[in-house]
Structure formats: C-alpha cells, structure tokens
Design a protein around this motif. Structure first.
Motif, PDB file in Angstrom:
ATOM      1  N   PHE A 167       0.840  -1.211   0.000  1.00 33.18           N
ATOM      2  CA  PHE A 167       0.000   0.000   0.000  1.00 33.18           C
ATOM      3  C   PHE A 167       0.871   1.255   0.000  1.00 33.18           C
ATOM      4  CE2 PHE A 167      -4.521  -1.003   1.679  1.00 33.18           C
ATOM      5  CZ  PHE A 167      -4.642  -2.007   0.743  1.00 33.18           C
ATOM      6  N   LEU A 170       2.673   1.781  -3.337  1.00 30.13           N
ATOM      7  CA  LEU A 170       1.790   2.226  -4.420  1.00 30.13           C
ATOM      8  C   LEU A 170       1.307   3.653  -4.187  1.00 30.13           C
ATOM      9  CD1 LEU A 170      -0.255  -1.049  -4.992  1.00 30.13           C
ATOM     10  CD2 LEU A 170       1.513  -0.089  -6.453  1.00 30.13           C
ATOM     11  N   LYS A 199       3.979   6.006  -5.042  1.00 30.90           N
ATOM     12  CA  LYS A 199       4.077   6.171  -6.498  1.00 30.90           C
ATOM     13  C   LYS A 199       3.052   7.195  -6.983  1.00 30.90           C
ATOM     14  CE  LYS A 199       6.040   1.747  -7.880  1.00 30.90           C
ATOM     15  NZ  LYS A 199       5.858   0.495  -8.634  1.00 30.90           N
ATOM     16  N   THR A 200       1.833   7.085  -6.453  1.00 35.90           N
ATOM     17  CA  THR A 200       0.816   8.059  -6.894  1.00 35.90           C
ATOM     18  C   THR A 200       1.232   9.464  -6.476  1.00 35.90           C
ATOM     19  OG1 THR A 200      -0.559   7.958  -4.912  1.00 35.90           O
ATOM     20  CG2 THR A 200      -1.030   6.358  -6.623  1.00 35.90           C
ATOM     21  N   ARG A 221       3.972  10.673  -8.760  1.00 37.99           N
ATOM     22  CA  ARG A 221       3.529  10.829 -10.149  1.00 37.99           C
ATOM     23  C   ARG A 221       2.524  11.965 -10.297  1.00 37.99           C
ATOM     24  NH1 ARG A 221       2.578   4.426 -11.385  1.00 37.99           N
ATOM     25  NH2 ARG A 221       4.764   3.833 -11.443  1.00 37.99           N
ATOM     26  N   SER A 222       2.050  12.481  -9.188  1.00 35.96           N
ATOM     27  CA  SER A 222       1.054  13.549  -9.253  1.00 35.96           C
ATOM     28  C   SER A 222       1.758  14.893  -9.366  1.00 35.96           C
ATOM     29  CB  SER A 222       0.168  13.513  -8.000  1.00 35.96           C
ATOM     30  OG  SER A 222      -0.427  14.757  -7.801  1.00 35.96           O
ATOM     31  N   TYR A 252     -10.639   9.274  -4.265  1.00 34.81           N
ATOM     32  CA  TYR A 252     -10.714   7.811  -4.199  1.00 34.81           C
ATOM     33  C   TYR A 252     -12.136   7.369  -3.859  1.00 34.81           C
ATOM     34  CZ  TYR A 252      -5.640   7.165  -4.498  1.00 34.81           C
ATOM     35  OH  TYR A 252      -4.342   7.140  -4.926  1.00 34.81           O
ATOM     36  N   ASN A 288      -3.085   7.484 -11.806  1.00 37.11           N
ATOM     37  CA  ASN A 288      -1.638   7.496 -12.062  1.00 37.11           C
ATOM     38  C   ASN A 288      -0.919   6.249 -11.566  1.00 37.11           C
ATOM     39  OD1 ASN A 288      -1.850   8.171  -9.424  1.00 37.11           O
ATOM     40  ND2 ASN A 288      -1.096  10.261  -9.645  1.00 37.11           N
ATOM     41  N   LEU A 289      -1.681   5.155 -11.446  1.00 39.10           N
ATOM     42  CA  LEU A 289      -1.052   3.842 -11.283  1.00 39.10           C
ATOM     43  C   LEU A 289      -1.264   3.066 -12.581  1.00 39.10           C
ATOM     44  CD1 LEU A 289      -2.039   2.634  -7.680  1.00 39.10           C
ATOM     45  CD2 LEU A 289       0.123   3.631  -8.435  1.00 39.10           C
ATOM     46  N   LEU A 292      -2.753  -3.465  -6.015  1.00 42.15           N
ATOM     47  CA  LEU A 292      -3.383  -2.796  -4.861  1.00 42.15           C
ATOM     48  C   LEU A 292      -4.551  -3.635  -4.329  1.00 42.15           C
ATOM     49  CD1 LEU A 292      -3.525  -0.002  -3.225  1.00 42.15           C
ATOM     50  CD2 LEU A 292      -5.335   0.591  -4.812  1.00 42.15           C
ATOM     51  N   ARG A 342      -0.613   3.322 -17.797  1.00 37.43           N
ATOM     52  CA  ARG A 342      -1.324   4.038 -16.732  1.00 37.43           C
ATOM     53  C   ARG A 342      -2.829   3.922 -16.962  1.00 37.43           C
ATOM     54  NH1 ARG A 342       1.894   8.639 -14.712  1.00 37.43           N
ATOM     55  NH2 ARG A 342       3.937   7.716 -14.369  1.00 37.43           N
TER      56      ARG A 342
END
Lengths: 413, 309
Positions: free
Chosen positions: A7, A10, A13-14, A17-18, A246, B94-95, B103, B129
């Motif tokens: 978790f 990942l 990473k978000t 990458r944002s 989300y 963005n994954l 996930l 992506r």
C-alpha cells in the motif's frame, strides 16, 4: 506487513507521479525558499540607501573639499550613497525602499573649517590655563600676565572667525522604521569627521565580539516555516482531496469490501505523508545549505516534531476528505483552513511584524506551534524551548488522528 | 441439488423516511448469474451493498455462504470470499494496470495478479497508466480488481453502464467466462438485454420491492407475453381475415400491422394463412423478452439511461 508495504509503495508512487503533489510538496516550497531567501535573507549585509544633495560647491560648480571628504566618509560606511543634483525634485518611494535625503548646506566647508579652528583655539586656551593652574607659584606674575594677554588675543581672533550653517538636514518618512537608526549612524560619522579635522581620535570605542549564541537570519526563519506550512498543505489539501477522489471513483468502496480495515488504510496514508514530509525536509535542508549555507540540526527531536506535525495535518486531511461528500466542499474547506494558517500563523514571516490581534489569533493555529517547534529543534538546536509547542502539536496529532479514524466511513457511505 | 450461495430474507433499508429496500427476499444459487434489474433509484445498489457488507440493513438479514452480513465476526469472513466492482468504478489514474490490480490483490492478501490479468486479456497492457486506457479496458481493470483473490461470489454493480456497444459485449463475454468457471455472479443492471443474455435468474426491483423474480425463461413465458409479427404490407382486408380467425391484430402508423401470437406454431399458422390469401411478404418476428416482462409487471419501460418511461 506485506500488504502495508505494498500500500505504502503504491501510494508513494501516486504521490510522486502527481504533478500537484510535486508542485505543492516540493517545487513551491523550494522556490519560495530560494526567492524570499535571496531577496530578504541572503548572506550579504543589508545596505542603507541614502540620497545626498550637496549644496556646498566651489567656484567651478564642483563639491567643496570638506563636503566631498564627508561624502567619501559616508561612502566608506554602511551607506549606499546616491548623489542628487542641487535642483533635483523629491524622490518617490517604490514602497519597498525608503527614500532618505541628506542635504549638505551651502558654505559647509568654510563654516566647518572656521568652527574647527575655533574649537582648536578653545582647546589650546583651556590647555594653557590648566598648565598655569598646575604650575601655581612657580610661574611669576609677569609671565601670567603675558599668558593672559596671549589668550585674550586668541579669543579676539576666534571671534573674528565666522561660522555659518553646519547643520546637515536628514529628510525621511515617518513610516521609515530605521530613520532614527540612520540619524544615529550619521551623527557618529559626523563626530568622527570632526575629530579627524581636529587631528584627534576618539577615546571611547566600541569593539564587536561574536558570541556563541546563534543569531537567526531571515532565511533561517523561512526554512522551517516553509517546511511546516507545506507539510500542512500536503495533509489538509493533498490528503483530503486524494481521499475524496478515491471515494468518488469507488476505490474506497472496493477496499472496504476487502478484509482491509480503515485504520490500516489511514496508517498507510500517514506513512506515505511521513515519507513525503521527510523528503521535503531533506530537499529543503539541502537547498538551504547549498544556496544560503543554512546550518540545521536534523536530530531525533526535529524528526519527532516532523512526525507529529505530519500526523496532525494528515489526520485533519483524512477527516475532511472522509466527512465531506462533495469534492468541491472538500477543496473549499481545505483551502479555507490552510491558506489563512499559512499566512497568519507566522510560518512565512515573524509574528512581530503583524498587528497584536493577528498575533493573538496565530496562537490558536496548530501550524504556529508546529513551525515554532520545528524552528527550535531544526534551526536553533534548542529542544528544551520546543517542548511546549511540540506538546501542543502532539495533542493536536492525537485529536486529529482519533477524529479521522472515528469519522472515516468504511461502511454506510 | 445446488445450494444457495446467497440467501436474502426480508431485507429492509431505510434512510430516514425513505425506504430504499422494502422487505426484499431472494436466493442466489451457486454458479448462477443473478441479476437485479430495475430503474435508477430502485434500490439495486443498496441491496448489493448490503450483501457486500458495505451497508447495514435496517432489518432483515442476508447470508453469504451461510455467513450473516449483520454479524461482525462473519463480515470479515465474507469479505475474504467476495469480489466487488462498485458502481461507476474508476481505478487510480496514475497507477498502471498492474499496480492497480496489485493494490486490490494486497487488500485481499492474494498474489494471483498475473493469472487474473492474463484471463482478462490485460497482461499486455499491464504497464499502461489507468488514465490512458479506453473505457472498455478501464472497466476490465475494475473487473480484474474485483476478481483478484479468486472470490467465490462476485458483485458487479452496473458493469456496462457508460460503455460503448463493443466494450459492453466484451464485458458480457467476461461475465459468461466467469459463469463457466463456476463463480457466482450478482449483477445489477438497467439494461434488459444484458439481464436477459447473461442471467440465470432475474429479480425485477422497483421502488425497493421485488416486482417479479425467477428464471429468465420462466419469467418471459409467464409475463413476457406473445411473439409479435410485424408486417409492412398487409391491407385492411387481410387484417380483418386474421381477426376473423381469432388473432390479435393491431394496425400501426405507416401501414404496418402487428399480430400477436402465443407460440411458434401460431407464427407458421399466420404466415401460411396469409400466403393462402395471396400475401407473399415476410414479417419481422420478435419474441417476448424481459422488456415485455417489465412492461407487463411494472406497466412502464426503461430508457437507455435507466429511467422509467
């Protein structure tokens, strides 16, 4: 543990990458540090600008000797002298630099020379009289009479010396907070200049010695303030909007339908924000050291303060994102809370610059205690003075985290 | 004899004065595709979210493989055996495809990511992506996230809403594949054709109540009414002959006529009778379907957007 690491990996990473996260989490704080640090807190000493209008001119229109020498003396001091022609109009302030004008009067050189000779006569006469008094009966009455006549002659010569206007006029704005300090510096320069004319030197002197107590520069102040402020925005804006996004996309529902608990999910977010905060702090320290030679003390105390601040504001972010359903409402509340705190808590500039009521208001803001605790530990290296603000941040962190876990819906959305 | 994967008993969910689910009961058998068909706001999503342990029922209960959705101890066990594709689901932009499925796999403590991606034809897109995928691929990623962990029961909440026809057919194919692999599927939809093509059992739900429920073919034979024959070129005289022979005939605008018959044998009877009268044309034959069932039971039709019309 494997799930937690996955978790966190990942979510990190978000984060990286944002573009928004990178802008608010790294680019903007570094930019602000470099820009404001360069403008207000660089390593060079502050310069004092001073316009000089010299009315003391010789026959050819050039500056008379003593006024020129005085301007040279000003130039070799802290002042950045800009000469104004005698008939130049008044200068306008830009709003950032105060306009101060020193006018050297007409006849300054002649008056100063005459005044200096008069002073020398006074000193000479006074010195002779003291010797005569000290000699007492060793000096005959005839010699005493000669001396007395000589002094009378000197006094007559002194009276023949005309002293005109020697007053230097300093013009400035009542809003200029350092005008009085500048007047003081000018008086010291003028006194030394007079002593120089008398071929004398000052007996009283001030010698500067550097002590071990660290004097903070403006840029030292900015850095922990920016770190604290952007850890706050990452939490209040970044986390709340991520949480809201989300939920809108159904990711929270999908996760809630698995065995993962909401505490576990929130813990993952806190871990990611903590790593992001540490990255921000490291990059800021590196940029501060490279550009401004800011020396900081990243130790266990400052690390603890960063963790507590991250926990507090991430908790608030989760709380906002978890309670409010509309994405626009989440963004609005996040902005409403974070921007006033950013500018009014003293994170960006000292509280002393603000009116009393705003200073009082700042003390109700969690960010105030966060940046104070961070500054005391990270920059001042003084964990003892950070205890109380750090405690306030810790209490805020506990309250925010408990509220976030309680208010986050993992069911009955 | 097949056993029940899901038993729903007298389920009620109220939001203040509004009753979203009103004393609903049904059973879903293992390996079946069970569809909750109804208009928007009928209570389909609320019902499946209760079964997914995402909502607490006001009263009544439901058992997933014998585990109660009301019992907190059972809920954790239920969550280990179900897969959920929420309504209007979009994974993390963005994954990558692989990371999104990882996930979901991490949340279910599973590691059959590659198997699921290959099964759904996503392995070749694993490095892309999510934000760059087409609508159909995006929905497939959602399905992969629901299917990872090898769930015994999968809940798909309006899985094809908003998809283009090709992507919709792709999703149908995947659901059929699921059924073939023995997974129990609970599907909510407002598309008649989807429910009819994919489901073993259908429950038509309107205003929180089940209006009709049963096997699709039984529902159609019970409520679906007659097969209709649409003729473009028969005149008033021919229509009258058909009426005289006891057929249900209706004249439509544009010169068309509709003859409603009970079964296949009557189709041939109508056609051969018209041939004997000298009419050579072939009718458009439409068999009764869920749409007719819906019209018969509810008295309304469903629009493409899922509203009653």
């Amino acid at each position: 543990m494997r799930t937690f690491i996955t978790f966190v990996t990942l979510l990190l990473k978000t984060w990286f990458r944002s573009k928004t996260s990178l802008f608010f989490g790294l680019a903007l704080p570094i930019t602000l540090l470099l820009v404001f640090g360069t403008i207000f807190g660089g390593p060079s000493p502050p310069s004092y600008s001073l316009y000089v209008r010299n009315l003391d001119l010789d026959g050819s229109g050039g500056p008379a000797p003593l006024s020129k020498a005085f301007i040279d003396a000003l130039n070799s001091s802290v002042f950045e002298v800009k000469l104004l022609p005698p008939d130049a109009p008044p200068q306008q302030s830009t709003g950032f630099t105060a306009v101060r004008i020193l006018t050297i009067p007409q006849g300054f050189t002649g008056s100063l020379l005459n005044a200096s000779i008069r002073t020398r006569i006074d000193i000479t006469a006074d010195t002779i009289l003291r010797f005569v008094e000290m000699a007492g009966e060793n000096i005959s009455s005839e010699v005493r009479a000669n001396i007395s006549r000589g002094i009378e002659g000197m006094e007559d010569f002194k009276q023949s010396l005309v002293v005109g206007n020697t007053t230097l006029i300093l013009e400035g704005s009542p809003d200029d907070r350092i005008l009085q300090a500048i007047e003081g510096i000018l008086n010291v320069i003028a006194s030394k200049f007079e002593l120089g004319l008398l071929n004398a030197s000052a007996v009283l002197q001030v010698k500067t010695q550097f002590h071990q107590i660290r004097q903070l520069r403006a840029v030292d102040y900015y850095m922990p303030g920016y770190i604290a402020a952007f850890i706050m925005t990452n939490g209040l804006l970044g986390v709340s909007q991520q949480f809201s996004e989300y939920r809108r996309r159904g990711v929270i529902k999908l996760l809630a339908s698995t065995p993962v608990s909401k505490s576990f999910w929130i813990a993952s977010i806190v871990a990611v924000q903590t790593i992001a905060s540490l990255v921000l702090t490291s990059v800021m320290i590196l940029a501060g050291w490279l550009v401004f030679r800011i020396a900081v003390y990243p130790d266990v105390f400052s690390l603890a303060v960063i963790l507590l601040g991250t926990l507090a504001f991430t908790g608030f972010g989760v709380l906002i994102g978890g309670v409010l359903k509309e994405a626009e409402a989440v963004a609005a509340l996040g902005n409403t809370l974070s921007f006033p705190m950013m500018f009014l808590s003293g994170a960006f500039w000292p509280l002393e610059l603000m009116p009393g009521y705003l200073q009082a208001a700042a003390r109700y803001m969690p960010l105030y205690y966060f940046h104070v605790a961070l500054r005391e530990t990270l920059v001042s290296g003084s964990p003892a003075t950070a205890i109380i603000p750090a405690l306030v941040v810790a209490i805020t962190a506990v309250v925010a985290t408990i509220s976030a876990v309680a208010a986050t819906k993992w069911k009955d959305f | 004899m097949r056993s029940e994967a899901i038993i729903v008993s007298d389920l009620v969910k109220k939001y203040g004065e509004l009753t979203a689910v009103d004393h609903i009961s049904f059973n879903v058998f293992e390996g079946d595709v069970f569809s909750l068909l109804g208009p928007n706001g009928a209570g389909k999503t609320t019902t499946v979210e209760i079964l997914e342990c995402l909502r607490t029922p006001t009263s009544g209960d439901a058992w997933i493989k014998g585990l109660s959705v009301r019992d907190p101890k059972d809920v954790r066990k239920i969550k280990k055996i179900i897969g959920v594709l929420p309504q209007e689901f979009y994974a993390v932009d963005n994954l990558t495809v692989l990371e999104n499925v990882v996930l979901a796999a991490a949340a279910k403590n599973s590691d059959n990511v590659r198997g699921v991606l290959e099964r759904l034809g996503l392995w070749e897109f694993r490095g892309r992506r999510f934000s760059t995928l087409s609508g159909g691929l995006k929905r497939r990623v959602g399905l992969a996230m629901a299917l990872v962990g090898e769930p015994e029961i999968v809940f798909l909440d309006e899985p094809t809403t908003g998809l283009d026809p090709e992507a919709r057919r792709e999703t149908w194919h995947l659901i059929r594949e699921l059924r073939r692999s023995g997974v129990t599927v609970v599907l909510t939809t407002h598309y008649m054709e989807e429910a009819e093509r994919l489901s073993d059992h259908v429950a038509i739900i309107v205003n929180g109540r089940i209006a009709a429920e049963g096997e699709v073919k039984n529902l159609i034979s019970r409520y679906g009414g007659r097969t209709t024959l649409v003729f473009d070129d028969i005149d008033e005289e021919a229509r009258q002959h058909l009426v005289d022979r006891g057929f249900n005939v209706e004249a439509l605008s544009g010169g068309r006529s509709v003859v409603r018959v009970e079964g296949e044998h009557e189709v041939f009877e109508v056609i051969s009778y018209l041939r004997s009268l000298g009419y050579e044309g072939y009718p458009l034959i439409r068999r009764g379907g869920l749409e007719d069932v819906f019209l018969s039971v509810i008295g309304s039709k469903l629009s493409e957007g899922g509203d009653l019309i």
